[in-house]
Design a protein around this motif. Structure first.
Motif, PDB file in Angstrom:
ATOM      1  N   VAL A   5      -1.459  11.762  -1.097  1.00  0.00           N
ATOM      2  CA  VAL A   5      -1.782  11.764   0.325  1.00  0.00           C
ATOM      3  C   VAL A   5      -2.574  13.021   0.647  1.00  0.00           C
ATOM      4  N   ASP A   6      -3.706  12.844   1.314  1.00  0.00           N
ATOM      5  CA  ASP A   6      -4.520  13.953   1.801  1.00  0.00           C
ATOM      6  C   ASP A   6      -4.148  14.169   3.265  1.00  0.00           C
ATOM      7  N   PHE A   7      -3.241  15.123   3.514  1.00  0.00           N
ATOM      8  CA  PHE A   7      -2.723  15.315   4.862  1.00  0.00           C
ATOM      9  C   PHE A   7      -3.787  15.840   5.820  1.00  0.00           C
ATOM     10  N   GLU A   8      -4.711  16.656   5.331  1.00  0.00           N
ATOM     11  CA  GLU A   8      -5.727  17.231   6.209  1.00  0.00           C
ATOM     12  C   GLU A   8      -6.689  16.176   6.736  1.00  0.00           C
ATOM     13  N   ASN A   9      -6.989  15.171   5.906  1.00  0.00           N
ATOM     14  CA  ASN A   9      -7.949  14.138   6.301  1.00  0.00           C
ATOM     15  C   ASN A   9      -7.294  12.793   6.606  1.00  0.00           C
ATOM     16  N   LEU A  50      -4.599   8.148   2.411  1.00  0.00           N
ATOM     17  CA  LEU A  50      -3.590   7.778   1.427  1.00  0.00           C
ATOM     18  C   LEU A  50      -4.275   7.057   0.276  1.00  0.00           C
ATOM     19  N   TYR A  51      -3.934   7.440  -0.958  1.00  0.00           N
ATOM     20  CA  TYR A  51      -4.515   6.817  -2.150  1.00  0.00           C
ATOM     21  C   TYR A  51      -3.417   6.045  -2.884  1.00  0.00           C
ATOM     22  N   SER A  52      -3.726   4.824  -3.278  1.00  0.00           N
ATOM     23  CA  SER A  52      -2.773   4.010  -4.031  1.00  0.00           C
ATOM     24  C   SER A  52      -3.454   3.436  -5.265  1.00  0.00           C
ATOM     25  N   ILE A  53      -2.655   3.224  -6.309  1.00  0.00           N
ATOM     26  CA  ILE A  53      -3.161   2.683  -7.574  1.00  0.00           C
ATOM     27  C   ILE A  53      -2.231   1.563  -8.027  1.00  0.00           C
ATOM     28  N   ILE A  54      -2.824   0.473  -8.529  1.00  0.00           N
ATOM     29  CA  ILE A  54      -2.036  -0.637  -9.051  1.00  0.00           C
ATOM     30  C   ILE A  54      -2.854  -1.351 -10.125  1.00  0.00           C
ATOM     31  N   TYR A  55      -2.146  -1.880 -11.128  1.00  0.00           N
ATOM     32  CA  TYR A  55      -2.814  -2.712 -12.128  1.00  0.00           C
ATOM     33  C   TYR A  55      -3.206  -4.040 -11.492  1.00  0.00           C
ATOM     34  N   GLN A  56      -4.417  -4.514 -11.787  1.00  0.00           N
ATOM     35  CA  GLN A  56      -4.873  -5.803 -11.267  1.00  0.00           C
ATOM     36  C   GLN A  56      -5.684  -6.508 -12.349  1.00  0.00           C
ATOM     37  N   ASP A  57      -5.180  -7.664 -12.767  1.00  0.00           N
ATOM     38  CA  ASP A  57      -5.812  -8.418 -13.857  1.00  0.00           C
ATOM     39  C   ASP A  57      -5.903  -7.531 -15.097  1.00  0.00           C
ATOM     40  N   THR A  58      -7.118  -7.255 -15.557  1.00  0.00           N
ATOM     41  CA  THR A  58      -7.281  -6.432 -16.761  1.00  0.00           C
ATOM     42  C   THR A  58      -7.722  -5.010 -16.426  1.00  0.00           C
ATOM     43  N   GLY A  59      -7.697  -4.671 -15.138  1.00  0.00           N
ATOM     44  CA  GLY A  59      -8.149  -3.343 -14.739  1.00  0.00           C
ATOM     45  C   GLY A  59      -7.164  -2.659 -13.803  1.00  0.00           C
ATOM     46  N   VAL A  60      -7.652  -1.649 -13.129  1.00  0.00           N
ATOM     47  CA  VAL A  60      -6.857  -0.864 -12.187  1.00  0.00           C
ATOM     48  C   VAL A  60      -7.561  -0.865 -10.836  1.00  0.00           C
ATOM     49  N   ARG A  61      -6.798  -1.104  -9.770  1.00  0.00           N
ATOM     50  CA  ARG A  61      -7.368  -1.077  -8.424  1.00  0.00           C
ATOM     51  C   ARG A  61      -6.916   0.197  -7.716  1.00  0.00           C
ATOM     52  N   VAL A 105       0.839  -1.202   0.000  1.00  0.00           N
ATOM     53  CA  VAL A 105       0.000   0.000   0.000  1.00  0.00           C
ATOM     54  C   VAL A 105       0.874   1.252   0.000  1.00  0.00           C
ATOM     55  N   LEU A 106       1.951   1.242   0.785  1.00  0.00           N
ATOM     56  CA  LEU A 106       2.857   2.390   0.825  1.00  0.00           C
ATOM     57  C   LEU A 106       3.619   2.547  -0.482  1.00  0.00           C
ATOM     58  N   PHE A 107       4.092   1.436  -1.043  1.00  0.00           N
ATOM     59  CA  PHE A 107       4.859   1.496  -2.292  1.00  0.00           C
ATOM     60  C   PHE A 107       4.000   1.948  -3.469  1.00  0.00           C
ATOM     61  N   GLU A 108       2.701   1.657  -3.408  1.00  0.00           N
ATOM     62  CA  GLU A 108       1.798   1.996  -4.511  1.00  0.00           C
ATOM     63  C   GLU A 108       1.148   3.361  -4.336  1.00  0.00           C
ATOM     64  N   ALA A 109       1.497   4.082  -3.274  1.00  0.00           N
ATOM     65  CA  ALA A 109       0.863   5.372  -2.990  1.00  0.00           C
ATOM     66  C   ALA A 109       1.137   6.382  -4.101  1.00  0.00           C
ATOM     67  N   VAL A 110       0.101   7.119  -4.476  1.00  0.00           N
ATOM     68  CA  VAL A 110       0.235   8.152  -5.501  1.00  0.00           C
ATOM     69  C   VAL A 110      -0.170   9.526  -4.983  1.00  0.00           C
ATOM     70  N   VAL A 163      -6.969   4.598   1.915  1.00  0.00           N
ATOM     71  CA  VAL A 163      -6.680   4.065   3.243  1.00  0.00           C
ATOM     72  C   VAL A 163      -6.530   5.220   4.224  1.00  0.00           C
ATOM     73  N   GLN A 164      -7.177   5.103   5.372  1.00  0.00           N
ATOM     74  CA  GLN A 164      -7.026   6.119   6.411  1.00  0.00           C
ATOM     75  C   GLN A 164      -5.902   5.699   7.352  1.00  0.00           C
ATOM     76  N   ILE A 165      -4.887   6.557   7.470  1.00  0.00           N
ATOM     77  CA  ILE A 165      -3.744   6.271   8.333  1.00  0.00           C
ATOM     78  C   ILE A 165      -3.425   7.509   9.170  1.00  0.00           C
ATOM     79  N   PRO A 166      -2.882   7.329  10.381  1.00  0.00           N
ATOM     80  CA  PRO A 166      -2.538   8.474  11.243  1.00  0.00           C
ATOM     81  C   PRO A 166      -1.241   9.130  10.772  1.00  0.00           C
ATOM     82  N   ILE A 167      -1.356  10.054   9.831  1.00  0.00           N
ATOM     83  CA  ILE A 167      -0.157  10.654   9.240  1.00  0.00           C
ATOM     84  C   ILE A 167       0.568  11.545  10.235  1.00  0.00           C
TER      85      ILE A 167
END
Length: 201
Positions: free
Chosen positions: A171-175, A178-189, A164-169, A193-197
């Motif tokens: 980060v919303d610091f105020e809220n 963390l947003y991450s994107i990765i190819y999965q099968d024939t699509g994109v996932r 999740v950290l390696f795929e991060a693209v 994720v909410q983390i205590p930044i």
């Protein structure tokens, strides 16, 4: 002896230290295995977080966000919140008798012997106790040129959390999101994720 008095300005350094500690990567509130212990090394603010002094041969810009001096303007002298017992002639000592808390602030007194801190002084800045020890390098302590705040290891996280950290693209610091994107099968996932930044430890 000539006395020079000037008005002081305060940068955002202390505010940044107190307010910016994403995911606790810079320091820990309690004991630290190999880094800076927050409670012992940074607090109280006086004389730890601003318990050192740096003397520069060139003027410094009076800007609140100007926290780190340029590499072309390294300190010619410095001192920490203790007595210098080393052979470093660029480092002075704090007068532990005259430096003390006042009713409306704190009084710092640093002293340099005739052989210490020689050079042209055009600007003076407060720093942390560590910064006043060898924040920009030591003339005698090659092994302690840089101060390690903390080392970060990810091997105790599960592989799924590491990915999740390696795929991060983004980060919303105020809220704290963390947003991450990765190819999965024939699509994109896409993951959100909410983390205590920002935290104290």
């Amino acid at each position: 002896m000539e006395t020079v008095s000037e008005e002081n300005m305060v940068t955002n350094a202390v505010n940044n230290i107190l307010g910016l500690n994403p995911m606790g990567v810079f320091y820990e509130a309690g004991d630290s295995i190999d880094g800076i212990e927050w409670n012992n090394s940074l607090l109280p603010i006086c004389p730890n977080m601003i318990g050192g002094i740096l003397l520069f041969s060139q003027a410094l810009p009076e800007e609140a966000d100007y926290i780190y001096a340029a590499s072309s303007n390294l300190p010619v002298a410095y001192a920490s919140n203790n007595v210098n017992s080393t052979a470093n002639l660029a480092r002075g000592s704090m007068n532990l008798t005259e430096s003390k808390a006042l009713e409306n602030g704190y009084k710092f007194v640093w002293e340099f012997t005739p052989s210490q801190g020689n050079g042209t002084i055009a600007a003076v800045a407060l720093t942390s106790a560590q910064g006043g020890t060898n924040g920009s390098g030591s003339q005698v302590g090659d092994a302690s040129t840089f101060l390690q705040l903390k080392s970060i290891r990810l091997d105790d996280l599960t592989q799924a959390k590491q990915m999740v950290l390696f795929e991060a693209v983004e980060v919303d610091f105020e809220n704290n999101l963390l947003y991450s994107i990765i190819y999965q099968d024939t699509g994109v996932r896409i993951r959100k994720v909410q983390i205590p930044i920002f935290s104290w430890g």
